[in-house]
Write a protein that holds these residues in place. Structure first.
Motif, mmCIF file in Angstrom:
data_model
loop_
_atom_site.group_PDB
_atom_site.id
_atom_site.type_symbol
_atom_site.label_atom_id
_atom_site.label_comp_id
_atom_site.label_asym_id
_atom_site.label_seq_id
_atom_site.Cartn_x
_atom_site.Cartn_y
_atom_site.Cartn_z
ATOM 1 N N THR A 1 1.687 -4.843 -12.281
ATOM 2 C CA THR A 1 0.406 -4.882 -11.572
ATOM 3 C C THR A 1 0.663 -5.376 -10.145
ATOM 4 O OG1 THR A 1 0.046 -7.128 -12.404
ATOM 5 C CG2 THR A 1 -0.986 -5.344 -13.630
ATOM 6 N N GLY A 2 -0.004 -4.762 -9.169
ATOM 7 C CA GLY A 2 0.123 -5.180 -7.770
ATOM 8 C C GLY A 2 -1.247 -5.589 -7.270
ATOM 9 N N SER A 3 -1.311 -6.700 -6.527
ATOM 10 C CA SER A 3 -2.630 -7.272 -6.244
ATOM 11 C C SER A 3 -2.842 -7.619 -4.778
ATOM 12 C CB SER A 3 -2.789 -8.532 -7.106
ATOM 13 O OG SER A 3 -3.806 -9.365 -6.637
ATOM 14 N N ALA A 4 -4.122 -7.815 -4.452
ATOM 15 C CA ALA A 4 -4.493 -8.286 -3.121
ATOM 16 C C ALA A 4 -4.058 -9.732 -2.907
ATOM 17 C CB ALA A 4 -6.010 -8.166 -2.932
ATOM 18 N N ASP A 5 -3.539 -10.401 -3.971
ATOM 19 C CA ASP A 5 -3.008 -11.762 -3.760
ATOM 20 C C ASP A 5 -1.564 -11.706 -3.233
ATOM 21 O OD1 ASP A 5 -1.384 -11.199 -5.955
ATOM 22 O OD2 ASP A 5 -2.450 -12.517 -7.339
ATOM 23 N N THR B 1 1.074 -10.387 -4.509
ATOM 24 C CA THR B 1 2.177 -10.424 -5.476
ATOM 25 C C THR B 1 2.132 -9.216 -6.406
ATOM 26 O OG1 THR B 1 0.997 -11.581 -7.254
ATOM 27 C CG2 THR B 1 2.019 -12.958 -5.548
ATOM 28 N N ILE B 2 3.269 -9.001 -7.071
ATOM 29 C CA ILE B 2 3.380 -8.003 -8.132
ATOM 30 C C ILE B 2 3.782 -8.790 -9.376
ATOM 31 C CG2 ILE B 2 4.666 -5.964 -8.914
ATOM 32 C CD1 ILE B 2 5.316 -5.614 -5.805
ATOM 33 N N LYS B 3 3.201 -8.444 -10.528
ATOM 34 C CA LYS B 3 3.596 -9.137 -11.758
ATOM 35 C C LYS B 3 4.128 -8.123 -12.779
ATOM 36 C CE LYS B 3 0.451 -13.139 -11.353
ATOM 37 N NZ LYS B 3 1.431 -14.225 -11.339
ATOM 38 N N ARG C 1 7.267 -12.202 -15.042
ATOM 39 C CA ARG C 1 7.880 -12.466 -13.746
ATOM 40 C C ARG C 1 6.883 -12.110 -12.642
ATOM 41 N NH1 ARG C 1 12.102 -9.776 -14.837
ATOM 42 N NH2 ARG C 1 13.217 -11.640 -15.471
ATOM 43 N N THR C 2 6.950 -12.843 -11.527
ATOM 44 C CA THR C 2 6.099 -12.531 -10.373
ATOM 45 C C THR C 2 7.006 -12.213 -9.182
ATOM 46 O OG1 THR C 2 4.355 -13.984 -11.192
ATOM 47 C CG2 THR C 2 4.277 -13.429 -8.864
ATOM 48 N N PHE C 3 6.740 -11.094 -8.520
ATOM 49 C CA PHE C 3 7.559 -10.658 -7.381
ATOM 50 C C PHE C 3 6.818 -11.011 -6.094
ATOM 51 C CE2 PHE C 3 8.243 -7.977 -11.011
ATOM 52 C CZ PHE C 3 9.590 -7.661 -11.025
ATOM 53 N N THR C 4 7.430 -11.835 -5.246
ATOM 54 C CA THR C 4 6.784 -12.181 -3.985
ATOM 55 C C THR C 4 7.648 -11.688 -2.827
ATOM 56 O OG1 THR C 4 7.863 -14.324 -4.051
ATOM 57 C CG2 THR C 4 5.617 -14.236 -4.873
ATOM 58 N N GLY C 5 7.001 -11.334 -1.724
ATOM 59 C CA GLY C 5 7.731 -10.821 -0.567
ATOM 60 C C GLY C 5 6.788 -10.117 0.389
#
Length: 746
Positions: A118-122, A124-126, A135-139
């Motif tokens: 899932t990709g979000s307006a926050d 991040t991708i989870k 896992r949470t993908f930040t960048g």
């Protein structure tokens, strides 16, 4: 020769704009597949290919559904502005994925079963496995807008920060691609390779090969909302001018010369706003004249600006044709400032203004988003409600809004298209048109207001359970063919007891207890009587006084409470005790007490006994009813025990899951089964002990017996591949036999 597409149906089922579409692949039931659409009305409509009305409608999201992805076995994943994603199987919601803090704008089911993104307006991708965030993908530095799958191990994401990122499932970002000059809305991968296409808010479609932007195709529309690559390699794009265009490399499918000329004419008449930054910083006085177009370009898609009779024109170089193609006139600004024109993003939605309000000197400041189309009083009211502020500030806040938006009138925006993702008018950062936002459909669903609650599952009480099932039910029988393992009909309990030892330990620890906790000699005798009443088949019934004393003992400090918990574990099997602790009036405290011990940092003895006590609650109707009512909280807390490195805890956790499976088999509660399957799948990953594995296999078999939906769900979570290895276990034989029987169902 007709090279185009013709409209077959106009399907309708939503009460407001449709924001996403996805194909559900063919199945035995629907050999031509299905079409799913998500809308601003919070619903998902499912259509067959040959009927303009929906086959069924999926309800459950609390805000616009803006992304959909389909997987194997009829699963569908949806993402919404309500910050959740939901997994659907046919016409039922199986699980809700909670964890993002803003709208979910992109979802994808990965090829490996049970994995979802899932990709979000926050920003991040989870990654979710069996319904849990792994896992949470930040960048990304701004809202994530699109996701595309490259392989089982890699995927791409695009975002409002104008970048594309390539990620490994394991968490690391492998590459960042830059090229777009504004939001990137959509990304799609070419079949059988790693090349991809992107579209965005900079009027362009970009084709990426070997990690480079190989081609830029300009379009006569500011916002290019979506793109997709067809199986034949053609690229389809949808833009804010309401037109779908198909681009191809194939000569047979290329449009006629007239159509191509019409497209070029449309493009050359487009007006480009210099402040969007699509063409870089422009200073009209420094631009060369038409003679500048005599020099060839150096790469495909290169843009060049010239000045002709006081007008600025933009051209793009085409390598294949060896010429400059006009892509539009650059129009001057009409004196708008950033404050009166550019949109501001707040919680993933676009607004004309986002004010910062300080209510008092020392307290925090609050953000107040506002569109010129909104009513200032209603906005002020909602703002105070949302932030729990004193209603007496209403006049003050409303006047603040009016004072700070003075002179902003709403221009006619009927010609503008609305952004299907943000509900706002298309983003034109620098047009002076004030605002082109659609008024919000419902003033009470402002972003961030929704607090996800757990679904209330009313469960019918389960009857006809024999409270005394010994471990004997687990012995492997000689007959190999008949299934003696599942579906299991009765709860499994922990009965073994040594009252003398338990009481001895209790007395010893009572000696070290503080005054406020110390039990008197009489109390100890009372507890001894309770133990004999519940362990032996003595005719005595436990008394209220005994239960009160037990309650005091189980509230001892963590380091000395375990013998009291053991007494609780044994006595809760007695119908009187079960009724007392699990009945309507007292059960709240009882469950809170047991869940408190399921803290991963707590003592293992307490964790073990609390899990066993929960298992033993299932022997009576009152206990089953309570366990089913509190299933969500109990399971969520119990799953944390998977990290304990202790086989007894794992066996107790597997038994708890099995007892839930027994209850769920009797009532048709697919959401409950989904949670249970998710727990089985998650716990199987970490558990080594074969008795625990055996109990999980019995639970799995019980859950999916006589329920095709549950079978499909288990497959989509990839449980079949998880249990394969147990089919070859030699000892104990029951593991292998049970595993094979489960496998036959899958």
């Amino acid at each position: 020769l007709n090279r185009g597409f013709t409209e077959m149906h106009c399907m309708s089922g939503h009460s407001n704009f449709v924001s996403c579409v996805c194909i559900i692949p063919p199945s035995d039931l629907y050999p031509r597949g299905l079409i799913a659409t998500g809308g601003n009305d919070h619903n998902i409509c499912i259509f067959t290919v040959d009927n303009p009305a929906p086959l069924y409608v999926l309800k459950g999201h609390k805000n616009t559904v803006c992304s959909l992805s389909s997987g194997k076995f009829g699963t569908l994943l949806s993402g919404s502005w309500d910050t959740t994603a939901k997994v659907w199987l046919n016409d039922r919601c199986m699980m809700t994925l909670q964890g993002h803090t803003a709208a979910i704008w992109a979802v994808k089911i990965l090829p490996e079963q049970g994995l979802m993104l899932t990709g979000s307006a926050d920003k991040t991708i989870k990654l979710w496995k069996a319904g849990r965030c792994e896992r949470t993908f930040t960048g990304h530095e701004d809202c994530v807008r699109g996701l595309a799958i490259l392989s089982e191990m890699e995927f791409l994401s695009c975002a409002n920060d104008a970048s594309v990122r390539r990620w490994q499932i394991s968490g690391e970002c492998l590459q960042v691609y830059y090229g777009h000059t504004n939001y990137i809305y959509s990304i799609s991968v070419f079949p059988q390779c790693k090349d991809f296409v992107t579209t965005g808010e900079d009027r362009s479609l970009r084709i990426w090969k070997q990690g480079e932007c190989a081609q830029t195709i300009r379009l006569p529309a500011q916002s290019v909302w979506c793109c997709c690559v067809l199986d034949n390699g053609d690229i389809v794009v949808g833009a804010s001018d309401g037109i779908i265009r198909v681009f191809t490399e194939s000569l047979e499918r290329t449009a006629s010369a007239e159509e191509i000329q019409a497209f070029e004419n449309e493009l050359s008449q487009a007006s480009i706003d210099p402040k969007t930054g699509d063409l870089g910083d422009i200073n009209a006085d420094d631009l060369p004249g038409r003679e500048h177009l005599k020099d060839p370009g150096t790469r495909d898609g290169q843009t060049r600006l010239i000045k002709d009779n006081g007008k600025v024109e933009a051209y793009q170089w085409s390598v294949s044709e060896g010429r400059w193609i006009k892509i539009g006139d650059v129009v001057g600004s009409s004196g708008a400032t950033q404050q009166t024109s550019g949109k501001v993003l707040f919680e993933g939605k676009e607004y004309d203004y986002v004010f910062t309000i300080d209510v008092n000197e020392s307290g925090p400041s609050y953000k107040l988003p506002y569109n010129i189309t909104d009513d200032p009083w209603l906005t002020a009211y909602n703002f105070l409600q949302k932030n729990d502020l004193n209603p007496m500030f209403l006049d003050q806040v409303a006047n603040f809004i009016m004072d700070n938006t003075k002179g902003q009138t709403l221009l006619n925006t009927s010609a503008q298209f609305s952004d299907p993702f943000t509900g706002a008018g298309r983003y034109v950062p620098g047009s002076s048109s004030g605002s082109s936002t659609m008024p919000a459909a419902d003033p009470f669903t402002g972003a961030g207001r929704y607090v996800p609650g757990s679904a209330s599952n009313a469960v019918a009480p389960v009857s006809g359970v024999d409270p005394y099932t010994g471990m004997g039910a687990y012995q492997s029988a000689a007959a190999k063919v008949e299934n003696i393992y599942f579906p299991k009909k009765d709860a499994v309990t922990f009965d073994q007891a040594n009252p003398t030892q338990i009481l001895g330990k209790l007395k010893e620890l009572n000696g070290s207890a503080t005054e406020e906790h110390k039990l008197t000699e009489d109390d100890l005798i009372i507890l001894e009587k309770l133990l004999s009443a519940t362990c032996n088949t003595s005719a005595e019934t436990p008394t209220a006084q005994q239960l009160q004393t037990l309650w005091r003992a189980v509230n001892w400090p963590e380091d000395i409470v375990f013998p009291a918990l053991d007494i609780l574990r044994l006595s809760v099997k007695h119908p009187t005790v079960n009724e007392n602790f699990c009945s309507e009036k007292d059960h709240g405290q009882f469950i809170i007490l047991l869940l408190k011990f399921l803290n991963p940092k707590g003592k293992q003895a307490n964790q073990l006994l609390a899990l066993r006590a929960l298992c033993n609650c299932f022997v009576s109707q009152a206990g089953q009813k309570l366990m089913m009512k509190q299933r969500d909280e109990i399971m969520t807390q119990a799953i944390e025990m998977k990290s304990a490195n202790n086989k007894n805890i794992h066996i107790a956790l597997a038994t708890l899951t099995l007892n839930y499976a027994v209850c769920l088999h009797k009532v048709n509660n697919i959401e409950g089964k989904a949670q249970c399957l998710s727990v089985i799948s998650t716990v199987m990953e970490v558990v080594q002990d074969l008795e625990a594995i055996f109990r999980l296999l019995v639970a799995l078999g019980t859950l999916i017996s006589d329920d095709t939906n549950a079978v499909q769900l288990a497959k989509s979570l990839g449980v079949d591949s998880q249990i394969k290895k147990y089919a070859s276990v030699s000892e104990p034989a029951k593991v292998k036999e049970c595993c094979r029987l489960v496998f036959n169902l899958l």
